[in-house]
Design a protein around this motif. Structure first.
Motif, PDB file in Angstrom:
ATOM      1  N   ASP A  99      -7.954 -24.610  -2.441  1.00 30.37           N
ATOM      2  CA  ASP A  99      -9.274 -24.558  -1.811  1.00 30.37           C
ATOM      3  C   ASP A  99      -9.571 -23.182  -1.243  1.00 30.37           C
ATOM      4  N   GLU A 100      -8.530 -22.417  -0.975  1.00 29.72           N
ATOM      5  CA  GLU A 100      -8.682 -21.072  -0.433  1.00 29.72           C
ATOM      6  C   GLU A 100      -8.006 -20.092  -1.374  1.00 29.72           C
ATOM      7  N   SER A 101      -8.267 -18.808  -1.146  1.00 31.29           N
ATOM      8  CA  SER A 101      -7.639 -17.775  -1.958  1.00 31.29           C
ATOM      9  C   SER A 101      -7.306 -16.577  -1.062  1.00 31.29           C
ATOM     10  N   PRO A 102      -6.452 -15.677  -1.531  1.00 30.05           N
ATOM     11  CA  PRO A 102      -6.112 -14.498  -0.732  1.00 30.05           C
ATOM     12  C   PRO A 102      -7.339 -13.654  -0.401  1.00 30.05           C
ATOM     13  N   ALA A 103      -7.216 -12.887   0.673  1.00 30.70           N
ATOM     14  CA  ALA A 103      -8.310 -12.032   1.130  1.00 30.70           C
ATOM     15  C   ALA A 103      -8.663 -10.984   0.086  1.00 30.70           C
ATOM     16  N   THR A 104      -9.926 -10.619   0.046  1.00 30.30           N
ATOM     17  CA  THR A 104     -10.371  -9.558  -0.873  1.00 30.30           C
ATOM     18  C   THR A 104     -10.719  -8.270  -0.124  1.00 30.30           C
ATOM     19  N   GLU A 105     -10.773  -8.334   1.192  1.00 25.27           N
ATOM     20  CA  GLU A 105     -10.939  -7.127   2.007  1.00 25.27           C
ATOM     21  C   GLU A 105      -9.696  -7.003   2.863  1.00 25.27           C
ATOM     22  N   VAL A 106      -8.928  -5.959   2.632  1.00 25.92           N
ATOM     23  CA  VAL A 106      -7.618  -5.832   3.265  1.00 25.92           C
ATOM     24  C   VAL A 106      -7.479  -4.476   3.947  1.00 25.92           C
ATOM     25  N   VAL A 107      -6.514  -4.403   4.844  1.00 28.75           N
ATOM     26  CA  VAL A 107      -6.265  -3.175   5.596  1.00 28.75           C
ATOM     27  C   VAL A 107      -4.902  -2.615   5.208  1.00 28.75           C
ATOM     28  N   MET A 108      -4.843  -1.323   5.033  1.00 29.35           N
ATOM     29  CA  MET A 108      -3.567  -0.632   4.823  1.00 29.35           C
ATOM     30  C   MET A 108      -3.489   0.537   5.783  1.00 29.35           C
ATOM     31  N   THR A 109      -2.356   0.695   6.452  1.00 30.12           N
ATOM     32  CA  THR A 109      -2.172   1.833   7.340  1.00 30.12           C
ATOM     33  C   THR A 109      -1.638   3.027   6.561  1.00 30.12           C
ATOM     34  N   ARG A 110      -1.805   4.170   7.143  1.00 33.54           N
ATOM     35  CA  ARG A 110      -1.269   5.399   6.536  1.00 33.54           C
ATOM     36  C   ARG A 110       0.252   5.303   6.378  1.00 33.54           C
ATOM     37  N   GLU A 111       0.920   4.791   7.410  1.00 34.81           N
ATOM     38  CA  GLU A 111       2.381   4.651   7.355  1.00 34.81           C
ATOM     39  C   GLU A 111       2.803   3.737   6.203  1.00 34.81           C
ATOM     40  N   GLU A 112       2.095   2.622   6.043  1.00 36.40           N
ATOM     41  CA  GLU A 112       2.397   1.711   4.938  1.00 36.40           C
ATOM     42  C   GLU A 112       2.173   2.398   3.590  1.00 36.40           C
ATOM     43  N   GLY A 113       1.045   3.086   3.480  1.00 36.93           N
ATOM     44  CA  GLY A 113       0.709   3.742   2.221  1.00 36.93           C
ATOM     45  C   GLY A 113       1.756   4.760   1.801  1.00 36.93           C
ATOM     46  N   LEU A 114       2.212   5.569   2.755  1.00 32.15           N
ATOM     47  CA  LEU A 114       3.238   6.569   2.437  1.00 32.15           C
ATOM     48  C   LEU A 114       4.546   5.905   2.028  1.00 32.15           C
ATOM     49  N   LYS A 115       4.884   4.812   2.695  1.00 32.20           N
ATOM     50  CA  LYS A 115       6.104   4.073   2.345  1.00 32.20           C
ATOM     51  C   LYS A 115       5.998   3.477   0.940  1.00 32.20           C
ATOM     52  N   TYR A 116       4.853   2.853   0.654  1.00 26.51           N
ATOM     53  CA  TYR A 116       4.648   2.264  -0.681  1.00 26.51           C
ATOM     54  C   TYR A 116       4.717   3.356  -1.755  1.00 26.51           C
ATOM     55  N   TYR A 117       4.085   4.480  -1.473  1.00 29.88           N
ATOM     56  CA  TYR A 117       4.042   5.572  -2.450  1.00 29.88           C
ATOM     57  C   TYR A 117       5.446   6.075  -2.759  1.00 29.88           C
ATOM     58  N   ARG A 118       6.224   6.319  -1.719  1.00 33.14           N
ATOM     59  CA  ARG A 118       7.587   6.818  -1.920  1.00 33.14           C
ATOM     60  C   ARG A 118       8.427   5.816  -2.716  1.00 33.14           C
ATOM     61  N   THR A 119       8.319   4.538  -2.379  1.00 36.56           N
ATOM     62  CA  THR A 119       9.137   3.533  -3.066  1.00 36.56           C
ATOM     63  C   THR A 119       8.756   3.419  -4.533  1.00 36.56           C
ATOM     64  N   MET A 120       7.441   3.405  -4.814  1.00 34.91           N
ATOM     65  CA  MET A 120       7.022   3.306  -6.208  1.00 34.91           C
ATOM     66  C   MET A 120       7.419   4.547  -7.003  1.00 34.91           C
ATOM     67  N   GLN A 121       7.293   5.716  -6.398  1.00 33.28           N
ATOM     68  CA  GLN A 121       7.699   6.941  -7.084  1.00 33.28           C
ATOM     69  C   GLN A 121       9.209   6.948  -7.321  1.00 33.28           C
ATOM     70  N   THR A 122       9.971   6.417  -6.377  1.00 29.78           N
ATOM     71  CA  THR A 122      11.421   6.362  -6.540  1.00 29.78           C
ATOM     72  C   THR A 122      11.797   5.469  -7.714  1.00 29.78           C
ATOM     73  N   ILE A 123      11.160   4.303  -7.793  1.00 25.56           N
ATOM     74  CA  ILE A 123      11.425   3.402  -8.921  1.00 25.56           C
ATOM     75  C   ILE A 123      11.046   4.083 -10.235  1.00 25.56           C
ATOM     76  N   ARG A 124       9.870   4.708 -10.275  1.00 26.08           N
ATOM     77  CA  ARG A 124       9.396   5.360 -11.496  1.00 26.08           C
ATOM     78  C   ARG A 124      10.376   6.450 -11.948  1.00 26.08           C
ATOM     79  N   ARG A 125      10.754   7.324 -11.030  1.00 27.31           N
ATOM     80  CA  ARG A 125      11.630   8.450 -11.377  1.00 27.31           C
ATOM     81  C   ARG A 125      13.037   7.971 -11.723  1.00 27.31           C
ATOM     82  N   MET A 126      13.477   6.936 -11.036  1.00 21.67           N
ATOM     83  CA  MET A 126      14.802   6.376 -11.324  1.00 21.67           C
ATOM     84  C   MET A 126      14.859   5.818 -12.753  1.00 21.67           C
ATOM     85  N   GLU A 127      13.792   5.137 -13.160  1.00 22.49           N
ATOM     86  CA  GLU A 127      13.752   4.568 -14.497  1.00 22.49           C
ATOM     87  C   GLU A 127      13.651   5.657 -15.569  1.00 22.49           C
ATOM     88  N   LEU A 128      12.893   6.698 -15.289  1.00 22.64           N
ATOM     89  CA  LEU A 128      12.794   7.803 -16.247  1.00 22.64           C
ATOM     90  C   LEU A 128      14.128   8.535 -16.395  1.00 22.64           C
TER      91      LEU A 128
END
Length: 387
Positions: free
Chosen positions: A44-73
């Protein structure tokens, strides 16, 4: 601390240069984002479509995704040099799935997946050095060099599993343990679209629904099961509806924030005692099924490039942060440089660390137990490593 731009003076090859550096206070500390709405099944409900991200979260997400990408390459490179041998299934392109899921649950929750597991080993607490050393079969690997690409484990992470779909009933069992212990924890069980037609998955659905287990079943639909497209392998490609009597969500798996919010929604569903929930993450892998698959015989290079140019999860996050003044180009470049150095250092360790000695072959069959004895005789005691 000054809230205005600081002026840094430095000398380079005897020449004085002046550059401006922005302080922490110059950046937007959090921002709201509109994300794609999930498709829902029996909800009956669904996840939010307007969400908040902090700068600290964004930098953490970016580093982790880049680490996975570079590790796989780097793993790709080492495999082609025949330093990594055997099976090796890479995760580049799917980083938003791993990082988004972890952002929506707790490390005290449990997770089990198939053999495309390097990214989850990292997000679950493993280090790049341990993962790379495991890929090369070295003593310092996360499974002491005995597991390789498909079998890595950390606390509350039950590994990559080599048998297609077999991790799903195991995950249902972990969820049953969570319910019996009453610890408000849950288990995430991941599988691919290629495993989605396995009978054991439907058996796990049945028991999880019958016993209202705190289980999140996640199909990482990367469009191809080995070399077979979903349209050729499945009569119904609505994987989020496959649970029938189990509620489901179909999510943009290339958007980290979509995955994060859907996972939070699913976790709240489980913790409220409503039983299992099914998620389909629509994602894409850039490499072939494994390193033995070039990945271009059943899809075109243009198709892969189009996904890279329009839907890459790292580029999407980077663009959001830059356009909302949550980071600078230089700051993200610094992260890139730091990640590359970490990967290179780990690769150096993974190619110089000793291999496990032969006498350790049957150690760790059981947790904290000595080498296994067969019919009262320790047959491995006669074997000694010559390396």
């Amino acid at each position: 601390m000054l809230n205005t731009a600081a002026i840094l003076t430095f000398t380079c090859q005897g020449t004085a240069a002046v550059a401006s550096a922005r302080t922490y206070a110059d950046f937007t500390q959090q921002a709201s984002f509109e994300i794609k709405k999930c498709d829902v099944h029996k909800l009956d409900e669904s996840p939010a479509t307007e969400v908040v991200m902090t700068r600290e979260e964004g930098l953490k997400y970016y580093r982790t995704m880049q680490t996975i990408r570079r590790m796989e390459l780097k793993a790709d490179q080492l495999y082609k040099q025949k330093i990594i041998r055997g099976f090796c299934h890479l995760y580049d392109g799917q980083e938003a799935c791993a990082v988004g899921i972890e952002a929506g649950i707790n490390l005290s929750d449990h997770l089990i997946t198939a053999y495309r597991a390097h990214g989850y080993t990292l997000t679950r607490g493993g280090t790049v050095r341990e993962i790379m050393a495991e890929l090369t079969g070295r003593r310092g690997g996360i499974a002491k060099g005995k597991g390789g690409s498909m079998h890595m484990y950390t606390k509350n992470f039950y590994g990559g599993n080599g048998i297609v779909g077999a991790q799903v009933p195991l995950g249902a069992g972990v969820a049953l343990a969570c319910k019996i212990q009453g610890n408000n924890e849950l288990c995430v069980s991941l599988y691919g679209d290629g495993a989605a037609n396995q009978g054991q998955i439907f058996e796990a659905y049945n028991m999880a629904a019958l016993w209202k287990l705190p289980a999140i079943f996640i199909c990482e639909n990367n469009k191809y099961g080995m070399g077979t497209s979903v349209e050729r392998s499945s009569a119904s490609t609505d994987y989020y509806k496959r649970g029938d009597y189990i509620p489901g969500l179909r999510v943009d798996g290339m958007d980290l924030l979509c995955v994060r919010e859907a996972t939070k929604f699913a976790a709240d569903h489980c913790r409220a005692g409503k039983g299992p929930i099914l998620m389909e993450l629509q994602t894409y892998r850039y490499h072939g099924h494994s390193m033995s698959d070039p990945g271009v015989s059943y899809r075109t290079r243009d198709e892969i490039q189009e996904v890279r140019s329009k839907s890459d999860p790292i580029s999407m996050l980077k663009d959001r942060m830059l356009s909302n003044n949550m980071a600078s180009v230089d700051e993200l470049k610094e992260i890139d440089v730091s990640v590359r150095k970490e990967i290179e250092d780990a690769a150096q360790f993974a190619t110089t660390d000793p291999e496990p000695p032969l006498e350790e072959l049957c150690s760790h069959i059981f947790h904290n137990e000595p080498p296994m004895e067969v019919r009262g005789v320790n047959i491995w005691s006669k074997l000694k490593s010559s390396s």
